[in-house]
Design a protein around this motif. Structure first.
Motif, mmCIF file in Angstrom:
data_model
loop_
_atom_site.group_PDB
_atom_site.id
_atom_site.type_symbol
_atom_site.label_atom_id
_atom_site.label_comp_id
_atom_site.label_asym_id
_atom_site.label_seq_id
_atom_site.Cartn_x
_atom_site.Cartn_y
_atom_site.Cartn_z
ATOM 1 N N ASP A 194 0.821 -1.208 0.000
ATOM 2 C CA ASP A 194 0.000 0.000 0.000
ATOM 3 C C ASP A 194 0.855 1.259 0.000
ATOM 4 O OD1 ASP A 194 -2.892 -0.953 0.324
ATOM 5 O OD2 ASP A 194 -1.863 -2.083 1.892
ATOM 6 N N TYR A 195 1.958 1.229 0.743
ATOM 7 C CA TYR A 195 2.846 2.394 0.791
ATOM 8 C C TYR A 195 4.179 2.004 1.406
ATOM 9 C CZ TYR A 195 0.825 2.584 5.507
ATOM 10 O OH TYR A 195 0.386 2.274 6.762
ATOM 11 N N TYR A 196 5.135 2.937 1.274
ATOM 12 C CA TYR A 196 6.492 2.735 1.775
ATOM 13 C C TYR A 196 6.800 3.794 2.839
ATOM 14 C CZ TYR A 196 6.752 0.196 -2.637
ATOM 15 O OH TYR A 196 6.506 -0.662 -3.693
ATOM 16 N N ASN A 197 7.252 3.363 3.999
ATOM 17 C CA ASN A 197 7.700 4.277 5.054
ATOM 18 C C ASN A 197 9.190 4.550 4.837
ATOM 19 O OD1 ASN A 197 5.279 4.579 6.651
ATOM 20 N ND2 ASN A 197 5.533 2.448 7.242
ATOM 21 N N VAL A 198 9.495 5.698 4.270
ATOM 22 C CA VAL A 198 10.871 6.012 3.901
ATOM 23 C C VAL A 198 11.598 6.601 5.103
ATOM 24 C CG1 VAL A 198 12.366 7.272 2.318
ATOM 25 C CG2 VAL A 198 10.139 6.436 1.533
ATOM 26 N N LYS A 240 2.390 6.692 -2.824
ATOM 27 C CA LYS A 240 2.738 5.559 -1.961
ATOM 28 C C LYS A 240 3.975 5.857 -1.110
ATOM 29 C CE LYS A 240 0.790 1.523 -4.276
ATOM 30 N NZ LYS A 240 1.093 0.130 -4.695
ATOM 31 N N ILE A 241 4.448 7.102 -1.164
ATOM 32 C CA ILE A 241 5.651 7.467 -0.409
ATOM 33 C C ILE A 241 5.249 8.215 0.858
ATOM 34 C CG2 ILE A 241 7.750 8.853 -0.419
ATOM 35 C CD1 ILE A 241 7.912 8.412 -3.437
ATOM 36 N N VAL A 242 5.613 7.663 2.009
ATOM 37 C CA VAL A 242 5.411 8.323 3.303
ATOM 38 C C VAL A 242 6.794 8.709 3.814
ATOM 39 C CG1 VAL A 242 4.466 8.121 5.626
ATOM 40 C CG2 VAL A 242 3.361 6.923 3.720
ATOM 41 N N MET A 243 7.047 10.002 3.928
ATOM 42 C CA MET A 243 8.395 10.475 4.267
ATOM 43 C C MET A 243 8.594 10.535 5.774
ATOM 44 S SD MET A 243 10.345 13.844 2.798
ATOM 45 C CE MET A 243 10.669 14.989 4.145
ATOM 46 N N GLY A 244 9.708 9.988 6.211
ATOM 47 C CA GLY A 244 10.009 9.926 7.635
ATOM 48 C C GLY A 244 10.499 11.241 8.208
ATOM 49 N N ILE A 245 10.032 11.537 9.414
ATOM 50 C CA ILE A 245 10.454 12.730 10.153
ATOM 51 C C ILE A 245 10.883 12.277 11.547
ATOM 52 C CG2 ILE A 245 9.703 14.914 11.160
ATOM 53 C CD1 ILE A 245 7.795 15.221 8.812
ATOM 54 N N PRO A 246 12.138 12.530 11.928
ATOM 55 C CA PRO A 246 12.620 12.049 13.226
ATOM 56 C C PRO A 246 12.204 12.961 14.380
ATOM 57 C CG PRO A 246 14.401 13.151 12.069
ATOM 58 C CD PRO A 246 13.215 13.166 11.135
#
Length: 342
Positions: A194-198, A240-246
């Motif tokens: 469904d999507y990618y957690n980048v 489908k791209i979910v961009m990571g935020i620390p």
């Protein structure tokens, strides 16, 4: 024909009733996507009115390589209780994490791979979990102390296919992936995911930034914007791209402070700096030495603005425990993602 017309009439009546009742019937589809990783070893809970999905960290491949074991299962069950009062909230089990092994052995064996996938199905139906997030760090790589094989990338595709078959089309299958867009055959995997957690973080430590948005002299190898460009070039659909935020920072070997990102600028004996090129803050000591890399509300706003501009699916935050009690960092993510503020 009459049966079809009846169904159509009923649907129209329900839609009109929802509109006149003030219900946003498109809320789930149109709402900005925000996921947060919640860990088994903490007791924090995010503001679920702002969150689309909680990724529970972690489950693991069992020692027999054919099933799933879950860290602190009671904690997961408590989070699942939140769904009763927040019907649009999803809770997904993230399996893996740094140093979590067994993937290579399990995915290489057709019987174990299938058994593992059907154990995922069992957990979904028994516990009410909304999906599975595979966080294999990383196929073909053994630097975290796990077993690896040159066949891992192909076997990951086979594993994701088995999970999709087992849990069906309505449950979520996602993959946590490294910023460099490596170790996954996206063209083969895409039909199952469904999507990618980048993971656009862990990209450097002082004197380099942990999670720079753009390139500067303090970027070790790659920035978040460059990472997203790699995924798009690899053919990954932007939605489908979910961009990571620390929600955490990285210090050099002499930085011993334990601090929330929202309070890092208040530390004594350290000085706040802003990298205008990379759009992230960092701390230096009195000698001007780069000591701590992190994200604050200002850098988060730039990142979420980038997500909006690129038309990505949304934002993923790791970990929720790094936020303060007021949820300041999460609020910054949600406000900009929803178009409120820069």
């Amino acid at each position: 024909m009459l049966k079809t017309l009846y169904k159509y009439r009923k649907a129209v009546i329900l839609l009109c009733a929802a509109i006149f009742a003030g219900t946003n019937v498109f809320a789930v589809e149109d709402a900005p996507y925000v996921s947060v990783y919640v860990t088994s070893w903490t007791d924090d809970v995010p503001d679920v009115s702002r969150v689309s999905c909680i990724n529970y960290a972690f489950g693991h491949v069992s020692e027999s390589f054919d099933s799933v074991c879950i860290d602190n299962e009671e904690r997961l069950r408590q989070l699942l209780e939140l769904k009763k009062s927040h019907r649009n909230l999803k809770v997904v089990l993230s399996i893996g994490g740094w140093g979590s092994g067994g993937f290579s052995e399990m995915a290489a064996d057709a019987l174990k791979r299938r058994a593992f996938a059907w154990d995922c199905r069992r957990l979904i139906w028994d516990m009410g979990i909304d999906g599975i997030d595979i966080d294999w760090e990383y196929p073909t790589q053994d630097e975290s102390g796990i077993t690896a094989s040159p066949d891992d990338i192909d076997n990951l595709t086979k594993l994701l296919k088995e999970i999709r078959i087992a849990i069906g089309p309505k449950r979520t299958v996602s993959v946590a992936v490294i910023a460099g867009a490596k170790y996954v055959n996206f063209s083969d995997v895409d039909k199952y995911v469904d999507y990618y957690n980048v993971m656009t973080y862990d990209m450097g430590e002082p004197p380099y930034h942990n999670s720079p948005l753009y390139h500067s002299e303090h970027v070790r190898d790659i920035s978040a914007s460059e990472a997203i460009a790699k995924f798009l070039s690899a053919g990954v659909p932007k939605n489908k791209i979910v961009m990571g935020i620390p929600f955490y920072g990285r210090g050099d070997g002499n930085f011993q402070e334990s601090v929330k990102n929202t309070e890092a600028h208040l530390l004594s004996n350290y000085f706040y700096n802003w990298d205008e090129e990379s759009k992230v803050p960092y701390l230096t000591d009195r000698a001007g030495t780069f000591m701590y890399s992190y994200d604050d509300t200002a850098s988060i706003r730039y990142k979420v603005q980038f997500i909006n501009e690129k038309g990505l699916k949304g934002a993923m935050c790791w970990p929720n425990s790094g936020d303060d009690e007021e949820g300041t960092l999460l609020k910054a993510v949600c406000d900009v993602l929803a178009g409120n503020g820069r």
